[in-house]
Scaffold this active site. Sequence first.
Site, PDB file in Angstrom:
ATOM      1  CB  CYS A 140      18.459 -15.745 -35.829  1.00  0.00           C
ATOM      2  SG  CYS A 140      19.756 -15.882 -37.067  1.00  0.00           S
ATOM      3  CB  CYS A 143      18.068 -14.641 -39.463  1.00  0.00           C
ATOM      4  SG  CYS A 143      18.746 -16.124 -38.738  1.00  0.00           S
ATOM      5  CG  ASP A 144      15.168 -12.169 -38.174  1.00  0.00           C
ATOM      6  OD1 ASP A 144      15.034 -12.498 -39.373  1.00  0.00           O
ATOM      7  OD2 ASP A 144      14.732 -12.837 -37.223  1.00  0.00           O
TER       8      ASP A 144
END
Length: 319
Positions: A140, A143-144
Site C-alpha cells: 500500500c 499508506c506507507d
Amino acid sequence: MNSSPEKVIILGAGPAGCTAALYCGRADLSPLVFEGEPSDNILPGGQLMTTTEVENFPGYPDGVSGPQLMADLKKQAERFGARFIYKTATKVDLATYPFVIYSNNERYETLSLIIATGASAKYLGLPAEKRFMNKGVSACATCDGALPRFRNKPVIVVGGGDSAMEEALFLTRFAQRVYIIHRRDKFRASKIMADRALSNPKISVEWNSVVEDILGDDEKGVTGVLIRNVSTGDRKEIPCTGYFCAIGHKPNTDLFKDYLELDEQGYIITKPNKTATNVEGVFACGDVQDPYYRQAITAAGSGCMAAIEATRWLESKCH
Ligand code: NAP
C-alpha cells in the site's frame, strides 16, 4: 452455542467492522464482533495492522500507527457495548432465518449480519516478503509511501495492472526512482494509467521480469531485489529501500459465494449507494464490497452506513 439469536453479528474488525460495531452499540443492539483468530490468512484489526504510520485518517493531525488506530476504534465500540471475540466464521447459512454463523463447532444465530471481512493484498509468496514486512515491504503506497525510508531512495513496484501504475505514480512524489517490475512485455493496466506511468521521468520499467528474491538484513530492512528476465534468463540486482507488491487484492468472500451476489472479482455487490446485499438483513461494508476506494476512512464510513441500515431494517421487522 447460544440460545436466543443475536440482534446483529459483525464479521471482521477492521475500520468498517469497528465503526459498524460502534453505531450498532449506540443503537443498543449489543453487537457481537468476530475478530478472527490470528493466522496467516486472518489479521484481527484488518490490513491497517500491517501499516506503520497512518497519516490520512482524519482526526489524527500527527498521524497514528495502524495498530493504535485499530485499538482506539475497538475501545470506542466497546464503550457502547460491542462484544469482540477472537473467533473466525468458518461457515455461514444465509438461506435460513435467523441466519446461522459457525465458528468451527460453535453455532451462532443472528437476526442481522454485517460482513466486514475486508480484502487481502496478494503477495508473490516469497519468504522474504514476510521477513521484511514493515521493513520496506508493503502492498500500500498510499499508506506507507511517504515514510522516511522511501524518501529520495529507489523503490520497486511489482505488477502491471492499474494498481501497479497507481502505486508507482504515487511513489514518484517521494522516491528518487521507481522501477516497475512486470512479468510480461505489455501492461494489463488501462491505457491512460499506463501512459501516465510510462511518461513519468522518474519511472522505469523492467519488462519480462520477475522478482526472485528481496535482499536486505534485519537491521536495514530491504536493500534491493534480485530480478530475472524471463526471456533471456539474465539476473540482476536493483538496489532499493522499498518493495511494493501491487498484483491485486482478493476480497475475503469465499464463505458467502453460495448466498450473495459477487462481481467477477469476488467483491460483494451491494444495492446502489447502500450496503444492503441481495439477502435481506445481510449488509456488507468496507473493502469486501469496495474495489475502488479501499481506504480506511471510506471503510469506516461504509461501516456506519451498514449499521444504520441494519438498525432500521431490524426496526422495520419489529413493526
Ligand atoms: P489486476 O488488474 O488483476 O493486475 C494485476 C497485475 O499483477 C497484472 O499485471 C498481473 O500480471 C500481475 N500479477 C498477478 N499475479 C502475479 C504474479 N504472481 N507475479 C507477477 N505478476 C503478477 O489487479 P489491479 O491492478 O489490482 O486492479 C484490479 C482492478 O481494480 C482492475 O479492474 C483495475 O482496473 C481496478 N483499479 C483501477 C484503478 C484506477 O482506475 N485508478 C486503480 C487500481 C485498480 P499479468 O498482466 O501478466 O496478468
